[in-house]
Motif scaffolding. Structure first.
Motif, PDB file in Angstrom:
ATOM      1  N   LEU A 272       0.828  -1.203   0.000  1.00 24.38           N
ATOM      2  CA  LEU A 272       0.000   0.000   0.000  1.00 24.38           C
ATOM      3  C   LEU A 272       0.867   1.260   0.000  1.00 24.38           C
ATOM      4  O   LEU A 272       0.600   2.219  -0.734  1.00 24.38           O
ATOM      5  CB  LEU A 272      -0.909  -0.009   1.233  1.00 24.38           C
ATOM      6  CG  LEU A 272      -1.846   1.191   1.399  1.00 24.38           C
ATOM      7  CD1 LEU A 272      -2.814   1.280   0.242  1.00 24.38           C
ATOM      8  CD2 LEU A 272      -2.605   1.094   2.722  1.00 24.38           C
ATOM      9  N   PHE A 275       2.486   1.864  -3.287  1.00 25.65           N
ATOM     10  CA  PHE A 275       1.476   2.415  -4.191  1.00 25.65           C
ATOM     11  C   PHE A 275       1.314   3.921  -3.965  1.00 25.65           C
ATOM     12  O   PHE A 275       1.371   4.720  -4.896  1.00 25.65           O
ATOM     13  CB  PHE A 275       0.145   1.697  -3.955  1.00 25.65           C
ATOM     14  CG  PHE A 275      -0.854   1.899  -5.044  1.00 25.65           C
ATOM     15  CD1 PHE A 275      -1.007   0.956  -6.047  1.00 25.65           C
ATOM     16  CD2 PHE A 275      -1.640   3.040  -5.080  1.00 25.65           C
ATOM     17  CE1 PHE A 275      -1.937   1.132  -7.061  1.00 25.65           C
ATOM     18  CE2 PHE A 275      -2.568   3.231  -6.092  1.00 25.65           C
ATOM     19  CZ  PHE A 275      -2.716   2.281  -7.092  1.00 25.65           C
ATOM     20  N   LYS A 276       1.144   4.295  -2.715  1.00 26.43           N
ATOM     21  CA  LYS A 276       0.952   5.703  -2.371  1.00 26.43           C
ATOM     22  C   LYS A 276       2.155   6.540  -2.763  1.00 26.43           C
ATOM     23  O   LYS A 276       2.025   7.626  -3.341  1.00 26.43           O
ATOM     24  CB  LYS A 276       0.729   5.860  -0.858  1.00 26.43           C
ATOM     25  CG  LYS A 276      -0.621   5.448  -0.345  1.00 26.43           C
ATOM     26  CD  LYS A 276      -0.712   5.760   1.158  1.00 26.43           C
ATOM     27  CE  LYS A 276      -2.023   5.295   1.747  1.00 26.43           C
ATOM     28  NZ  LYS A 276      -2.066   5.502   3.219  1.00 26.43           N
ATOM     29  N   ARG A 279       2.675   6.947  -6.528  1.00 22.69           N
ATOM     30  CA  ARG A 279       1.661   7.854  -7.066  1.00 22.69           C
ATOM     31  C   ARG A 279       2.034   9.305  -6.717  1.00 22.69           C
ATOM     32  O   ARG A 279       1.974  10.191  -7.566  1.00 22.69           O
ATOM     33  CB  ARG A 279       0.303   7.514  -6.479  1.00 22.69           C
ATOM     34  CG  ARG A 279      -0.703   8.643  -6.674  1.00 22.69           C
ATOM     35  CD  ARG A 279      -2.056   8.293  -6.137  1.00 22.69           C
ATOM     36  NE  ARG A 279      -2.675   7.255  -6.928  1.00 22.69           N
ATOM     37  CZ  ARG A 279      -3.948   6.885  -6.795  1.00 22.69           C
ATOM     38  NH1 ARG A 279      -4.709   7.481  -5.887  1.00 22.69           N
ATOM     39  NH2 ARG A 279      -4.460   5.940  -7.543  1.00 22.69           N
ATOM     40  N   THR A 303      -7.977  -0.642  -6.302  1.00 22.17           N
ATOM     41  CA  THR A 303      -7.157   0.512  -6.679  1.00 22.17           C
ATOM     42  C   THR A 303      -7.155   0.655  -8.196  1.00 22.17           C
ATOM     43  O   THR A 303      -7.633  -0.215  -8.915  1.00 22.17           O
ATOM     44  CB  THR A 303      -5.704   0.322  -6.195  1.00 22.17           C
ATOM     45  OG1 THR A 303      -5.265  -0.966  -6.615  1.00 22.17           O
ATOM     46  CG2 THR A 303      -5.601   0.426  -4.695  1.00 22.17           C
TER      47      THR A 303
END
Lengths: 356, 356
Positions: A272, A275-276, A279, A303
């Motif tokens: 997670l 991913f954050k 991004r 997501t």
DNA sequence: ACTCTCTAAGAGACCGGTCTCTTTTTCTGT
DNA sequence: ACAGAAAAAGAGACCGGTCTCTTAGAGAGT
């Protein structure tokens, strides 16, 4: 009915016996459900117990029987969905088998784990389920095993410890995803784990003390070597113990000139955060960066893009460990069993060809 | 050193006393750390204990002291991230205060909860933390409270029960998001909860037995009424107890001619399923459907769009409940305290104007 | 009718600590 | 040197169950 207000001092078999006009031994026979008693006496004692609102003291019972009806569970962190789901498996089996569960979080700290086991043993748990923080440091587990109380290992094994063990086929899973990534042209593949080393640097697999993760890293490195990729040890990053740490590791990697084209996250919490962070850094998944995460956490499918994961049978991991333990508790004596549960690669959309 | 292989039968104070050449009482004084002992005797006993690898039996100790050093926790489902995070708060405080935690899942079933409390009381836990499944059915909690063992309520209170309670300001939070949605022009707003009624239909707030949810529904309906919206009771949907149930409820709603323009999900598990279902149905969030979820689960910020949530101080909920309980355990006697923790609306991108 | 067996119930030890009460030893003060 | 106080150690009851051993009583067999 309720003439006497409940006293703080609890009512005992002796009280019930007196009220029923029988001996303590007889009352105990009725209340404990053992031995032979005549019907009239049974009724009298039952009535007296009800009238007095008798509640057996499990502590006293445990002391004589030597069984506490309790299983001790030591996990890294109950907040991690991996462990909370495994815990659900454990508690379900335990409850059905008539056991209660004492939970202790080790925070992946061996000293805490050691103290936890000591505490649980002192409380005379009937058995233990442990997810050992470090494989290399298992003297306390050895000791627990020798104490005569069955021990089952969860998600992480130990070659030196001859006890029931339930793990996932981590090596195989890691090999599979690594092959897949290499086939797609990836060469700079990072593996990120929460496991740490004293100097926060990874050199060889034996640096990693957490069994499940070590097997994955071995699988990862093995396939890389097969494929002719050398020096991939440098792409293994340890110490992602909090989201903040993970973010630090990932942003450093993404900012370097030789940035990875793929990242393997060792659990969903790390996944997670990868991913954050990517991004936030404006790096597109999967076009610029492929992501694979261990643990099919429920959010991974929702997501954009949904993330490709290694599905681990987490509930069954806990369930199976508890089952093995309960069997031991019921007298199963044969030698240690090692159960390896299958994982499954769930291909979604976070993996693509390596960018040119 | 290790001349005698560890026997299954454990060594007791009497054994240590014999080995040290002192009386059982004296050995107990040293081992238990109470009373006065001379230095040479202390050393002798300590040495003997070490040589024999003495391990105190907490069970026996508990029996005389009446304190087991254990806190019983009953939650709906440890697999739910809400409870696992709260549990982390509880265990952290408990460990620091020297208590261990027995965990039982009720599955939100009152009968199971009842049995759980009975079991815990029988095991002589020092105190209890319970997240009661139903407010209306608290006789067993009343009984626990009367038994002299402190009880703290987590996330769900009960007016009839005069015990320490820690909840979030659910009503206020619900009012806030409802106002916001109405201001954006929404009129068909659904509220979906896992709480169920016998016939799976909602009519009045008192149908909902879970305190936290009832307060939210009251807040929701209250603001709707204020705004002149009538009959909103029909938009409250109960029984979303599993993802499958949730999907069923949501797809039925989305397929109806009068489909909602906004959905409020009562927890993150439901919120996730609403997200999945509406996506699968091809309904765009937020253009065609606004979504607000209770519980700031960690995945809510990474979806597309990220979802607007009510952040609840979940860890602190557990932490505070445990703190209040530990204070009681340490002799705090004053009347019951009710702590209400603040929530916070995190506005992201899943909420927009109602479609025309 | 009388022994034999079997069931029902009682007495009391035991589990492993804690803790009170008592006795013995050591330390004061004058 | 000696009374008095205080410290140290011992003896044993107790917590609330379980469980063995023993005894009282009921029914069966011959």
């Amino acid at each position: 009915m309720d003439q006497n207000p409940p006293r703080s001092t609890s009512v005992t078999v002796a009280d019930v016996a007196r009220k029923a006009g029988v001996s303590k031994a007889t009352a105990a026979r009725v209340l404990g459900g053992y031995g032979t008693v005549s019907d009239p006496v049974r009724d009298a004692v039952t009535a007296a117990a009800r009238a007095l609102d008798y509640r057996p003291n499990e502590l006293a019972r445990s002391m004589t029987t030597g069984r506490s009806g309790t299983i001790g569970v030591v996990v890294g962190d109950i907040e991690n969905p991996f462990f909370s789901l495994a815990m659900r498996g454990i508690t379900d089996v335990a409850r059905q088998a008539g056991f209660t569960v004492i939970l202790i979080n080790s925070g992946e700290d061996v000293a805490v784990e050691k103290a936890a086991i000591r505490t649980l043993l002192a409380k005379r748990v009937d058995g233990l389920i442990v997810s050992p923080a470090k494989e290399s440091n298992v003297d306390h587990l050895q000791e627990a095993a020798r104490s005569g109380r069955p021990l089952a290992l969860l998600d992480r094994g130990s070659e030196t410890l001859d006890v029931d063990t339930v793990i996932a086929d981590d090596r195989h899973a890691a090999e599979g995803i690594t092959r897949r990534l290499i086939a797609l042209g990836h060469r700079r593949i990072a593996y990120i784990t929460a496991c740490d080393t004293p100097d926060h640097v990874f050199r060889v697999p034996s640096d990693v003390n957490t069994g499940s993760v070590r097997r994955r890293v071995e699988g990862f490195l093995g396939v890389c070597r097969e494929a002719g990729l050398q020096g991939m040890e440098g792409w293994v990053r340890v110490g992602a113990i909090t989201p903040d740490h993970t973010r630090g590791i990932v942003s450093a990697m993404l900012q370097s000139s030789e940035r990875p084209t793929a990242i393997i996250a060792s659990d969903s919490v790390i996944g997670l955060e990868v991913f954050k962070t990517s991004r936030a850094a404006g790096i597109a998944i999967p076009d610029e960066l492929s992501l694979v995460s261990f643990h099919d956490a429920d959010w991974t499918s929702v997501t954009s893009p949904p993330v490709t994961v290694v599905r681990q049978p987490v509930y069954r991991l806990g369930e199976t460990a508890a089952k093995l333990l309960v069997e031991r508790l019921n007298g199963y004596e044969a030698s240690a069993r090692r159960v390896v549960l299958q994982t499954e690669l769930i291909e979604r959309a976070s993996v693509a060809d390596a960018p040119a």
